[in-house]
Design a protein around this motif. Structure first.
Motif, short mmCIF file in Angstrom:
data_model
loop_
_atom_site.label_atom_id
_atom_site.label_comp_id
_atom_site.label_asym_id
_atom_site.label_seq_id
_atom_site.Cartn_x
_atom_site.Cartn_y
_atom_site.Cartn_z
N GLU A 21 1.26 -1.16 0.06
CA GLU A 21 0.29 0.27 -0.15
C GLU A 21 0.94 0.77 0.05
OE1 GLU A 21 -2.29 2.63 3.35
OE2 GLU A 21 -2.52 -0.25 3.22
N TYR A 22 1.99 1.34 0.92
CA TYR A 22 2.83 2.31 1.02
C TYR A 22 3.85 2.85 0.18
CZ TYR A 22 1.58 2.96 5.95
OH TYR A 22 0.97 3.02 7.47
N TYR A 23 3.86 1.38 -0.96
CA TYR A 23 4.92 1.47 -1.94
C TYR A 23 3.75 2.39 -3.22
CZ TYR A 23 8.25 0.03 -5.24
OH TYR A 23 9.57 0.40 -6.08
N ARG A 24 2.48 2.27 -3.19
CA ARG A 24 1.75 2.30 -4.31
C ARG A 24 1.60 3.51 -4.11
NH1 ARG A 24 -0.71 -2.74 -3.63
NH2 ARG A 24 -2.84 -1.52 -2.36
N ASP A 25 1.47 4.64 -2.93
CA ASP A 25 0.69 5.58 -2.03
C ASP A 25 1.31 5.53 -0.65
OD1 ASP A 25 -0.34 7.89 -2.31
OD2 ASP A 25 -2.16 6.81 -1.36
N TYR A 47 5.64 17.00 -5.56
CA TYR A 47 4.88 15.77 -4.60
C TYR A 47 4.60 15.04 -5.45
CZ TYR A 47 2.47 14.02 -0.82
OH TYR A 47 1.84 13.12 -0.28
N ASP A 48 4.29 14.40 -6.71
CA ASP A 48 4.24 14.16 -7.36
C ASP A 48 5.43 13.34 -8.13
OD1 ASP A 48 0.88 14.09 -7.38
OD2 ASP A 48 0.94 15.10 -8.91
N LYS A 51 6.57 11.59 -5.37
CA LYS A 51 5.80 9.58 -4.68
C LYS A 51 6.87 8.58 -5.27
CE LYS A 51 1.71 9.60 -4.32
NZ LYS A 51 -0.19 9.86 -4.94
#
Length: 70
Positions: A21-25, A47-48, A51
């Motif tokens: 989950e944290y790798y995706r977001d 920011y994008d 990520k």
């Protein structure tokens, strides 16, 4: 009252699920760390853009800290 017992299998499954989950977001503090590292070198990054640059090791450290607080 005592805490509910959690098995190693459940902990492992939780860690894998949260890591994915944290790798995706990635959590905002980790993204902000990437932005700050770029700023320290005199570069700007959005920011994008930051990520996907959050490292897996930083995600795992964040998750470990998060779990220790629970």
């Amino acid at each position: 009252m005592c805490c509910e017992s959690v098995s190693y299998k459940e902990i492992h499954a939780y860690m894998l699920r949260k890591t994915q989950e944290y790798y995706r977001d990635p959590p905002a503090p980790l993204v902000q760390d990437v932005i700050a590292a770029y700023e320290a070198q005199g570069d700007e990054i959005s920011y994008d853009e930051a990520k996907p640059l959050v490292s897996l090791i930083n995600i795992q450290r964040y998750l470990k800290q998060e779990m220790a607080e629970k």
